[in-house]
Every structure is written in structure tokens, then in C-alpha cells.
Design an enzyme around this catalytic site. Structure first.
Site, mmCIF file in Angstrom:
data_model
loop_
_atom_site.group_PDB
_atom_site.id
_atom_site.type_symbol
_atom_site.label_atom_id
_atom_site.label_comp_id
_atom_site.label_asym_id
_atom_site.label_seq_id
_atom_site.Cartn_x
_atom_site.Cartn_y
_atom_site.Cartn_z
ATOM 1 N N ASP A 292 1.219 -52.008 -43.056
ATOM 2 C CA ASP A 292 1.507 -51.566 -41.692
ATOM 3 C C ASP A 292 0.269 -50.960 -41.014
ATOM 4 O O ASP A 292 -0.732 -50.658 -41.661
ATOM 5 C CB ASP A 292 2.608 -50.487 -41.704
ATOM 6 N N HIS A 435 -0.280 -49.425 -46.215
ATOM 7 C CA HIS A 435 -0.916 -49.353 -44.888
ATOM 8 C C HIS A 435 -2.334 -49.891 -44.997
ATOM 9 O O HIS A 435 -3.064 -49.508 -45.928
ATOM 10 C CB HIS A 435 -0.896 -47.915 -44.373
HETATM 11 ZN ZN ZN Z 1 3.615 -47.316 -39.279
#
Ligand code: ZN
Length: 489
Positions: A292, A435
Site C-alpha cells: 500500500d 507498504h
Molecule cells: Zn494506507
């Protein structure tokens, strides 16, 4: 530029019908003459059939009606053996032709396709009165191609009786391209290079302006623009790629649906050299790594280097505003066959926004993605995992959460991330949250990917996981939450 314009089906059919009508008249005259003296029983029957007009009245006459329909269609059936299923009924009848390719997975898909088209037809006309007649006529073209694929186009026509004649009430085509390696339908991403729609657009604008200068409709430019909703109906053939354009969208509606081919020789840079297929084995374990908050060049590229090295796939849920800043990274992701997801434009809590703002977070990001890599998001992950009704309405993609949280954002430590992974006994079917903006995560990925492969896991995208592990065709607006991606609980 190739000049091969495929004649429209509707045109062809009209032509054929005219010829048949004339033939019928002539035959009628001859038969009438023959019968003037002696009543030849068979001739009388033939005349009766002809007099009843271009329609049918029972099972037998529907069978011959369907047979003559399929006969007058000029089709290419290069792949598989043809199967015909004729179902007479009152008021609904259906005649369907489809290929049996011998490839088990492809044949399952084809049966699903024809089955659901027939179901839709019956649903649409379920209020038809008993005394009426409505027929589904489904034919197909099938092509071997120069790629590892077969192309199949279904042409669907629905006819209803009016004044003893069956008249066309709707017609459309449905295009499919199947991988000969996996047997599964191919997506545009597997067939074309990123940004292909822009090139197709330039080609087709030129083509139609040259060949149909007097028939172009208002708005044809918009319908030939390289945008998301255009160039989605196409089939690979032995000579090139044929694109289909809905009735009245490019040229006058009287021409029906039109199609135009771009030859393989003209497709350089547009078509992938080799169709992107991964042989995913549904019987072996698989896991979907997801990232992400990117793209962020330094760390995203480091992660991509690793995935490329091991020929692995992952899904990137990108923020629109970062995509706008770093489009090249997204282009690389697409070129490597990664799945591109959306994580909204600016990472708000979507639950707190108005529906209009939610929609704009989705649309703005899709526009940035299209600009960067020629495709919009195929999956959506809301920030903080916060789904809402407005998102389900406007996401235009499946909404996907995760089932393993590596807490990489919290620990910022590669070892801790690996510890989370190693702590889970069975990762099969799991979606792993990470991430792409931390060095520590990139470092963890460099350990994790070879470790997973060594343990026998296939690294797949979220959509592939849904399809291959959960037998689920990903549905736009459907919420696949935390509880979805578990096999062992
Ligand atoms: Zn996020």
C-alpha cells in the site's frame, strides 16, 4: 495501415435475407406451376411452409428455421468442433452453436458463457405472452492465432415475431480470447502492452476517417478515444486483432455493429511479444503479497527488482497523488505484470466523506493510473480498511482487505516482518499487507520472496488468488474483508 474492414454482420444478414426472399419467390412460382395440374403432396407442404413467412410454428420448423439462420451466417470456425443445441419452446426458443475445443478449462468457460447468455435471454423475455414468439440465435467465429491463444466471438441475435415474420430486436457480439497454455480467458493486460489504447485510438481514428468519411456519427472521436471504456471488445485472429464497435457509436446505426482489424504487422509495440501467462497451479499453495501507499521510487523499485528477479507477482495499492508524481514506477509495475490497485487519491478515511467525495477519490486515482500505465485499478483497498456503502457503489473494482498484517509500518524492521510471516503456519490463500514506502519493507521482501518460493508458495496477485484459490470471479463493488482470505479457520 491495414485496409481490412470486416463487413458488418447486420449488413450481411440483410443481404442474405434479401437473396433468400427472392429465391423463395422464384421457388414459389415454380412450385405453383408444378402444382397447377396435379396436387403433389410434398410440394404442397413446401408451399405451406413458404407461405407461413420467415418464422416457425413448432419444434421441427424451429429446427429448420435455426438451421437456415446458421447457414446464412458466414462464419469462420477454425477452432474445435461445433456443437448445436436447439431448444424450441413457447414463447421462448433458443438455438445455440458453440465450439468444443477439447481443452477442459476453456470448454467449461464456453459452456458458462453460452449458459449465462441463454439465462439472460430467458430472464429478459420472461413476461412474453404465450402466443408470442421470441428466439435467441447464438452463433460464433473461432480463430487460431499467431499467439498462444484462440479467439472466439459469439454473435447474439434476439428475434421476435411481428406480422408472421421474425424481426431482429437486438444483436451484439461477445469476444473472448483464451490462453492455449492455461485454457483460461486472457485479460487485456496479458495481451497488450501498457498504453495500447492510445495507439489503437490513433490507428482507428485514421482508419474510420479514411474509410467512412460520410458515415461517422457525432461523438465518434470520443468513442474512439484511448479511454477506459473503449477498445474492450476484440478478438485475436490468424491475421491480427479485430476490434468491435457497438452499433451507432462510430458509424451510422444502419451499418449495425462494425469491426475493424489491425494486422499483426501493424501491431508492433501494441501487442506483447509473448502473451503474459503464468502457469498457476490451483493445487499448489499460493499467497498474495500486497503493498500500500506507494508508489515511492526508491523503495518501490527495490521491491520490483526483487519480484522481477524471482518472476513473482504482487499487487500494488497505489495512492493517486503519488501516481501523479511518480508515473514511471507504475508503468514499470504494469510492464512487469504486477496487479495495479487503488488506495484512493489522498488516503482519507472514506467513511467520513460524502458519496461524491468518495467517488472523486476513486475516479481521480483511476485517471492518474490510466495516464501512467494505460489501465485503471483492477482492485481497490480503502485506507485503514474502512469500507463504506458509497465506496461499494463507486469503487468500480473489487474491494479487498488482507488477512496477514505484517505491521511493517509499525516495526520498520525487516526481521520483525519476517517473524510475523514465519509465525503463521499456513499461508496458503492469505493476503499479506505491507507498504512500499519503507526501506525496511524492501529489505524484508528480499528475504521473504525467496523464502516463500522455497516453501512451495506461488506468488500471485489478489485477483489471481480470488480466482484460483477461492474460485471467485472478482466482482466490482463486492467487499472481500478480513474474514475472506482464510482457508484454515
Ligand atoms: Zn494506507
Amino acid at each position: 495501415m491495414g485496409e481490412n474492414m470486416v463487413e458488418t454482420n447486420a449488413e450481411k444478414r440483410r443481404e442474405n435475407r434479401k437473396i433468400r426472399a427472392e429465391r423463395k419467390k422464384r421457388l414459389h412460382r415454380i412450385l405453383a406451376m408444378v402444382c397447377s395440374g396435379v396436387a403433389v403432396l410434398t410440394a404442397v407442404i413446401v408451399i405451406a411452409a413458404l407461405m407461413s413467412g420467415d418464422s416457425y410454428k413448432d419444434e421441427k420448423s424451429f429446427q429448420s428455421y435455426a438451421a437456415s439462420y446458421f447457414e446464412e451466417e458466414s462464419t469462420t470456425k477454425d477452432v474445435g468442433r461445433m456443437k448445436t443445441v436447439v431448444k424450441y419452446g413457447t414463447p421462448l426458443s433458443a438455438a445455440v452453436e458453440y465450439p468444443v475445443t477439447g481443452e477442459k478449462i476453456t470448454d467449461t468457460y464456453i459452456r458458462d458463457i453460452t449458459g449465462s447468455l441463454e439465462k439472460q435471454f430467458r430472464e429478459k423475455h420472461k413476461k412474453t405472452g404465450k402466443e408470442e414468439k421470441v428466439a435467441l440465435l447464438l452463433d460464433y467465429n473461432s480463430y487460431h492465432t499467431k499467439k498462444d491463444a484462440v479467439g472466439i466471438v459469439f454473435s447474439e441475435e434476439q428475434r421476435a415475431e411481428k406480422d408472421k415474420n421474425m424481426e431482429t430486436v437486438s444483436s451484439q457480439v461477445h469476444t473472448y480470447n483464451f490462453s492455449t497454455e492455461t485454457g483460461r480467458p486472457l485479460t487485456s493486460i496479458q495481451v497488450f502492452n501498457p498504453g495500447y489504447k492510445k495507439q489503437c485510438s490513433a490507428y482507428m481514428l485514421d482508419y474510420f476517417e479514411k474509410n467512412y468519411p460520410d458515415d461517422l456519427v457525432k461523438g465518434y472521436k470520443k468513442n474512439l478515444a484511448g479511454s477506459e471504456k473503449n477498445f474492450n471488445k476484440y478478438v485475436l485472429t490468424d491475421t491480427g486483432v479485430t476490434f468491435y464497435f457497438d452499433k451507432g457509436t462510430v458509424v451510422n446505426a444502419e451499418k449495425g455493429m462494425v469491426s475493424a482489424e489491425i494486422k499483426y504487422t501493424e501491431l508492433e509495440g501494441i501487442l506483447r511479444d509473448k502473451i503474459e501467462v503464468k502457469a498457476i497451479d490451483p493445487d499448489k499453495p499460493m499467497v498474495a503479497l500486497t503493498f500500500d501507499d506507494g508508489p515511492y521510487p526508491a523503495t518501490s523499485n527495490r521491491i520490483l527488482d526483487c519480484l522481477e528477479k524471482y518472476d513473482a507477482t504482487a499487487t500494488f495499492f497505489e495512492l493517486g497523488q503519488n501516481v501523479a508524481n511518480y508515473p514511471k514506477v507504475v508503468k514499470r509495475e504494469a510492464e512487469l505484470g504486477m496487479e495495479i490497485g487503488s488506495h484512493s487519491w489522498s488516503h482519507p478515511n472514506l467513511k467520513t466523506l460524502s458519496a461524491a467525495k468518495v467517488k472523486s477519490q476513486v475516479d481521480k486515482t483511476n485517471r492518474a493510473l490510466e495516464k501512467a500505465c494505460g489501465q485503471k485499478a483492477s482492485v481497490f483497498r480503502p485506507p485503514y480498511g474502512n469500507n463504506c456503502k458509497a465506496l461499494e457503489k463507486h469503487a468500480k473494482a473489487p474491494i479487498v482487505l488482507w488477512s496477514v498484517d505484517t505491521l511493517d509500518w509499525k516495526s520498520r524492521n525487516a526481521k520483525s516482518v519476517m517473524k510475523v510471516m514465519k509465525g503463521i503456519k499456513n499461508l496458503d490463500g492469505r493476503v499479506v499487507l505491507m507498504h512500499s514506502i519503507y526501506d525496511s519493507t524492501a529489505e524484508a521482501v528480499e528475504k521473504m520472496v525467496p523464502w516463500l518460493i522455497k516453501k512451495g508458495y506461488q506468488l500471485v496477485s489478489v485477483s489471481e488468488l480470488l480466482e484460483y484459490r477461492y474460485n471467485e470471479t472478482p466482482k466490482n463493488g463486492k467487499f472481500y474483508g478480513y474474514g475472506y482470505f482464510y482457508l484454515d479457520q
